[in-house]
Design a protein around this motif. Structure first.
Motif: not given
Length: 421
Positions: A113, A115, A118, A375, A414
């Motif tokens: 993912n 995420l 980050h 995001y 995303a």
């Protein structure tokens, strides 16, 4: 399943290490001057790409414009070597472009993912901020064989004229850090993100480059789009704004005490140097246009703009060796991505770049209309803020290149996650 997850986590770990190394100042991993951190990261990226490419063939990943458009740019830039005079400069720019492009495909086809990355962006910016503050206040010295010699030479040369942090592109990431600040429930993380945003703006002010102040201002304005109209959010945003204004004022004071330069006052163009730097860009763009007219179809080759710049001297001040040296560094690029493409890869390269940016813009417009994921919107803001740098600065600095392609990959991932792909 466990073995597969371990493989994905290992893949994520190595791409994160590679990105962080490429975003930091280069240093030698082995002495004496055997292998730089950037070259080590490049080798890791190539290995990851080979592994990812083999896996993507087996899983029959869909191939669309976001896959094909960068390949077209790769072709035009690769074939520009035919007209190259200085092959060494071609290789310098080409290898960084290839590294960024490989990271783009590695992340897009990576089975994790968006995420998960980050932490990579946060850690990279945090380490860079610590290093930069240490260097600025004299806590870290570059007078060591540990650091890559060409990088040190460039940094120390610009420090003579009161300029710092040439490779600072972190202000473009402020919208993402702002979203992370609002989304986290942990107070220590909120404090960390506020400190990180404040430190990045402080570096932008003390760098004495006007573009950093412009990008920081635009980034903060972008952050307002994430605010939900309620009392708590408005109060938190006001606190952030007050802190940012305080950081700007402190940065101006520190910079003036250290270099006798105030970046805000540079916008008034009262000093001859302040408007000469603007005029020099018009000169670079004019020369780029002349080079394009000289070789309109194929250009003069990637990295070969300087070979056709005339004169190579700065004029009356050419007796000052450091000024001549700075000119030799800054004049290797026309300080605009469009003029650079026109002069170095010709009309074909320019059209390919326009097509690529058109694909990105169309994709981002659709994402803003359909995708309300904060995001995804933050990535898009960050990318176009980063792109703004390339309108007045070289887009070939390795940190810029890495962030450029990494942000594009994150935008793509995303969207896939939002659409359930």
């Amino acid at each position: 399943k466990t073995t597969e997850n371990n493989g994905i986590n290992l893949h994520l770990l190595f791409i994160s290490i590679s990105v962080i190394l490429l975003r930091l100042p280069p240093f030698y991993v082995f002495f004496p001057s055997f292998l730089s951190s950037h070259n080590l990261a490049r080798v890791m990226v190539v290995c990851l790409f080979i592994m990812t490419f083999i896996r993507s063939i087996k899983t029959n990943n869909k191939i669309g414009l976001l896959f094909i458009a960068p390949i077209l740019l790769l072709i035009t830039r690769s074939t520009s070597i035919i007209q190259t005079i200085n092959v060494q400069e071609f290789i310098v720019q080409y290898k960084d472009f290839i590294t960024g492009l490989l990271i783009y495909y590695v992340v897009i086809f990576g089975q994790y993912n968006h995420l998960k990355l980050h932490k990579t962006l946060v850690i990279g910016s945090f380490i860079y901020v610590i290093f930069s503050l240490g260097f600025y206040f004299g806590l870290i010295t570059l007078q060591s064989p540990f650091w890559y010699d060409k990088y040190v030479y460039n940094i120390l040369l610009h420090r003579v004229r009161g300029k710092y942090f040439l490779d600072l592109f972190d202000p473009a990431l402020i919208p993402l850090f702002f979203v992370l600040y609002f989304k986290t429930k942990k107070y220590w993380l909120k404090i960390l993100y506020i400190l990180l945003i404040g430190a990045i703006i402080f570096l932008g002010i003390t760098s004495n480059f006007r573009i950093h102040l412009i990008i920081s201002t635009l980034a903060v304005l972008c952050c307002f789009s994430f605010i939900k109209i309620n009392r708590a959010s408005v109060v938190r945003m006001l606190i952030v704004v007050v802190l940012i204004i305080g950081v700007i004022q402190v940065g101006r004071w520190v910079s003036y005490k250290n270099t006798s330069i105030d970046v805000v006052s540079r916008f008034s163009l009262e000093d001859q140097y302040d408007y000469q730097t603007l005029l020099s860009r018009f000169n670079f763009w004019s020369q780029a246009l002349n080079i394009f007219l000289y070789k309109p179809f194929s250009g003069v080759g990637l990295g070969n703009y300087y070979e056709y710049v005339s004169p190579k001297q700065t004029g009356p001040t050419s007796s000052k060796n450091h000024i001549d040296s700075i000119f030799a560094i800054t004049a290797i690029h026309p300080h605009n991505v469009f003029f650079a493409e026109l002069s170095q890869t010709g009309f074909l390269g320019f059209i390919t770049l326009i097509f690529l940016l058109g694909v990105f813009a169309y994709n981002d417009y659709g994402a803003f209309r359909k995708n309300r994921d904060e995001y995804a919107r933050a990535y898009i803001f960050c990318f176009w803020l980063l792109f703004t740098y390339s309108l007045v600065q070289p887009d070939t600095i390795i940190k810029n290149v890495i962030l450029y392609w990494l942000l594009r990959a994150l935008i793509a991932k995303a969207q896939v996650n939002y659409e359930g792909g």
